[in-house]
Design a protein around this motif. Sequence first.
Motif, PDB file in Angstrom:
ATOM      1  N   ALA A 105       0.835  -1.211   0.000  1.00 22.48           N
ATOM      2  CA  ALA A 105       0.000   0.000   0.000  1.00 22.48           C
ATOM      3  C   ALA A 105       0.865   1.255   0.000  1.00 22.48           C
ATOM      4  O   ALA A 105       0.588   2.213  -0.735  1.00 22.48           O
ATOM      5  CB  ALA A 105      -0.931  -0.015   1.206  1.00 22.48           C
ATOM      6  N   ALA A 106       1.912   1.266   0.819  1.00 17.31           N
ATOM      7  CA  ALA A 106       2.798   2.435   0.856  1.00 17.31           C
ATOM      8  C   ALA A 106       3.483   2.653  -0.495  1.00 17.31           C
ATOM      9  O   ALA A 106       3.562   3.787  -0.996  1.00 17.31           O
ATOM     10  CB  ALA A 106       3.836   2.265   1.963  1.00 17.31           C
ATOM     11  N   THR A 107       3.970   1.563  -1.097  1.00 16.09           N
ATOM     12  CA  THR A 107       4.617   1.686  -2.404  1.00 16.09           C
ATOM     13  C   THR A 107       3.641   2.149  -3.473  1.00 16.09           C
ATOM     14  O   THR A 107       3.952   3.039  -4.284  1.00 16.09           O
ATOM     15  CB  THR A 107       5.219   0.328  -2.802  1.00 16.09           C
ATOM     16  N   ALA A 108       2.449   1.556  -3.489  1.00 18.43           N
ATOM     17  CA  ALA A 108       1.448   1.936  -4.492  1.00 18.43           C
ATOM     18  C   ALA A 108       1.014   3.383  -4.315  1.00 18.43           C
ATOM     19  O   ALA A 108       0.763   4.088  -5.307  1.00 18.43           O
ATOM     20  CB  ALA A 108       0.236   1.013  -4.385  1.00 18.43           C
ATOM     21  N   ALA A 109       0.930   3.854  -3.080  1.00 12.16           N
ATOM     22  CA  ALA A 109       0.527   5.235  -2.844  1.00 12.16           C
ATOM     23  C   ALA A 109       1.546   6.209  -3.417  1.00 12.16           C
ATOM     24  O   ALA A 109       1.189   7.204  -4.070  1.00 12.16           O
ATOM     25  CB  ALA A 109       0.341   5.474  -1.343  1.00 12.16           C
TER      26      ALA A 109
END
Length: 384
Positions: free
Chosen positions: A356-360
């Motif tokens: 989620a952090a990477t995709a954000a």
Amino acid sequence: MSSSRQNDVSERSSAYWLIEQVDNHCLVFFRGHWQRHGELPSGQWLIRQLVSRTDTLTLDGSQIQSWSSVLPALLFTLQQHCQQQGIALLLKQFPAGIEPVLRLASQRTQGLEHTLPPLSVLAHLGNWGLDLGSRVGRFMHMTLECGVLAWRVMCSPRRSMVRAVDVLTQLCEVGASALMIVLIINLLVGGILGFVGLIQLQQFGAHVFLADMVGIAMVREMAAIMTAIAVAGRSGAAFAANLATMQANEEIDALQTFGVRPLEHLLLPRLAAMVAVMPLLYIYGCAAGIVGGLLVAVSSSDLTVLGYLTRTGHAVDVQHFIIGALKSLCFGGFIGLVSCQIGLQAGRSAEAVGRAATAAVVTACIGVITLDAAFALLTYYLGV
């Protein structure tokens, strides 16, 4: 001809096997209670020990006293490995229900291999387009829902679930804590623009226009973009990781159980802080970029500090500041929305938090560049 006999586990265990090997032929006797709750021997050990040094493997289940699904799973794994290694596998006197299960599993595996051919490039593009359309649709739906909730909060703030302390906390996290990284990035970008521009302008004796170039570039484009990317990599990733962790720990489900709306309680304070702080960080970034160009100009040419600042004041118009501020406002809203959406829709595992952090960060950076391109086209056709 040689034979050997060995136990994988003690015979006192509830499930065990006995192994006899004669040359390249191996015979395994399954004995005991093969239940899930029992102490079961390692199937991977048997695969490593036998499959690599035998041509024929015979499994004898005549002395199995009871069994559950763990036994067919082990036999199916052995069957698959034997097929891959080219080893003949024979089953003798196993309980009546096991062979039909193995036959059904083999048919299902073969059926999947025939019914799922490799996807073509066009199919991959189609799947990518459908996934992108689905994500855009979810983003637009959440944007409209947040707009409705924000309107309700402004109409009746006392009845809302947005707490002032949450907004102040996010303002500090997004704004004050990001000053240093915004300063460093924009100072270096302004210095790079000044250095590259000075080399080119000196060829025509026009280095006096360096202040015009750096000032307009920073105020109109670079300060808004670089500040947004810095905030996306810092605060956007933090938003997504925080909400994804709450999702993994089922805290969001607990809030819904108590009648608290997650979008209003969790998303709106973060979004409000992001939208409020981004224009201020943009102005701060503009000042840092101009100072970076000033340092290069003063140290590498005959321009003075007063002359550089005077040229910058004449070149940079209020219109440029308005365009840059509108960009930063849109960038802040987009980063806040997409980061919170990805965090709220993350999976319930530790790995999902990292994804989620990477995709954000990736989505926010791509979205910022796309929005800036849209602004460039719009201002070009409007003539501003």
